[in-house]
Design a protein around this motif. Sequence first.
Motif, PDB file in Angstrom:
ATOM      1  N   PRO A   1       0.829  -1.205   0.000  1.00 49.25           N
ATOM      2  CA  PRO A   1       0.000   0.000   0.000  1.00 49.25           C
ATOM      3  C   PRO A   1       0.863   1.255   0.000  1.00 49.25           C
ATOM      4  N   ARG A   2       0.561   2.178  -0.895  1.00 46.48           N
ATOM      5  CA  ARG A   2       1.354   3.395  -1.012  1.00 46.48           C
ATOM      6  C   ARG A   2       0.855   4.448  -0.037  1.00 46.48           C
ATOM      7  N   HIS A   3       1.778   5.047   0.682  1.00 45.45           N
ATOM      8  CA  HIS A   3       1.442   6.105   1.626  1.00 45.45           C
ATOM      9  C   HIS A   3       1.266   7.421   0.883  1.00 45.45           C
ATOM     10  N   THR A   4       0.224   8.192   1.210  1.00 44.35           N
ATOM     11  CA  THR A   4      -0.012   9.454   0.526  1.00 44.35           C
ATOM     12  C   THR A   4      -0.041  10.660   1.460  1.00 44.35           C
ATOM     13  N   ARG A   5      -0.475  10.492   2.712  1.00 42.47           N
ATOM     14  CA  ARG A   5      -0.509  11.635   3.623  1.00 42.47           C
ATOM     15  C   ARG A   5      -0.392  11.165   5.062  1.00 42.47           C
ATOM     16  N   GLY A   6       0.002  12.099   5.943  1.00 38.82           N
ATOM     17  CA  GLY A   6       0.158  11.734   7.338  1.00 38.82           C
ATOM     18  C   GLY A   6       1.450  10.973   7.582  1.00 38.82           C
ATOM     19  N   THR A   7       1.559  10.353   8.729  1.00 46.62           N
ATOM     20  CA  THR A   7       2.751   9.588   9.081  1.00 46.62           C
ATOM     21  C   THR A   7       2.747   8.248   8.366  1.00 46.62           C
ATOM     22  N   PRO A   8       3.798   7.928   7.611  1.00 50.34           N
ATOM     23  CA  PRO A   8       3.836   6.636   6.915  1.00 50.34           C
ATOM     24  C   PRO A   8       3.792   5.475   7.915  1.00 50.34           C
ATOM     25  N   PRO A   9       3.124   4.362   7.567  1.00 54.90           N
ATOM     26  CA  PRO A   9       3.054   3.220   8.484  1.00 54.90           C
ATOM     27  C   PRO A   9       4.376   2.468   8.616  1.00 54.90           C
ATOM     28  N   ASN A  10       5.250   2.587   7.614  1.00 59.16           N
ATOM     29  CA  ASN A  10       6.543   1.892   7.635  1.00 59.16           C
ATOM     30  C   ASN A  10       7.641   2.907   7.340  1.00 59.16           C
ATOM     31  N   VAL A  11       8.479   3.163   8.329  1.00 56.69           N
ATOM     32  CA  VAL A  11       9.511   4.188   8.186  1.00 56.69           C
ATOM     33  C   VAL A  11      10.855   3.618   8.621  1.00 56.69           C
ATOM     34  N   VAL A  12      11.860   3.840   7.792  1.00 55.89           N
ATOM     35  CA  VAL A  12      13.246   3.521   8.139  1.00 55.89           C
ATOM     36  C   VAL A  12      14.010   4.833   8.133  1.00 55.89           C
ATOM     37  N   GLU A  13      14.734   5.098   9.209  1.00 57.72           N
ATOM     38  CA  GLU A  13      15.485   6.341   9.273  1.00 57.72           C
ATOM     39  C   GLU A  13      16.886   6.087   9.813  1.00 57.72           C
ATOM     40  N   THR A  14      17.842   6.720   9.175  1.00 56.80           N
ATOM     41  CA  THR A  14      19.231   6.640   9.617  1.00 56.80           C
ATOM     42  C   THR A  14      19.944   7.903   9.185  1.00 56.80           C
TER      43      THR A  14
END
Length: 267
Positions: A213-226
């Motif tokens: 599922p493509r995220h379009t608005r708000g906080t994404p359900p799957n986030v990777v940050e580094t």
Amino acid sequence: MPPASRSRARTYDRLKSRAALRAEVGAIGAVVAALDDAGLDLPTRLGAWRVRELVVHLAGALDALPRFLAAPDDGGPATTVGDWAAGTRAGAAAIEEDAFERAAAAADSREVFARAVDAALAVVDADHAPERRIVHRRGAMLLDDYLVTRLVETVVHADDLADALKLDAFPHDRHALASACRVLADALAVKAPGGAVELRVPPFAVVQCVEGPRHTRGTPPNVVETTPLPWIRLATGRLSWADALDVAELTASGERSDLSSLLPVMA
């Protein structure tokens, strides 16, 4: 910064790329010039490579500019920075063999590197038209795009050099570091197209990847940050996903956020 488009290739400023390559090469050159023979024999995190193999490999990455620029161009389709990144894994064995051959043949790898810098910067400083192409091992590419690949090479291997020499920090050029992060993030998005996961490497890159599922608005359900250097190490196999999580150099949230099976994206 919005996520990079999946349908439009990222562009790089030709003048900034040239200035960044000069700066990154200059910083590496200062470290290489200060090496003694004991430093050249230090091990690296690159398997059997010592610092001397790393230095001559960096020299080869730089003297590729004049060598490939001189090659005849048959007018074939141009490859992209993304094509180059994807093709590096296939050439890893040949690259390693070349590094050992160059190191064995070099009377002084520091001098080899210094000559390569001079030859590469002569190309960088010349007034080439934007449409000028270079023919490398896997096809033709716009010279300006090939300069971006040299930014990736120099940033990745400057980090290898800093690790081998136990330097507290390496003075990476900011634009060079940003370019390396973006090339590698885009390579992941090409390898795993989709919009289910958002990869964030602040302040330089944001891409969406992985089918679902493509995220379009708000906080994404799957986030990777580094952050930039851990991302570069993950993307090139210098750092494992598990180790990055263990030392808190990476955060991953959401059921689709484990990208370990997709890494590294470049050898």
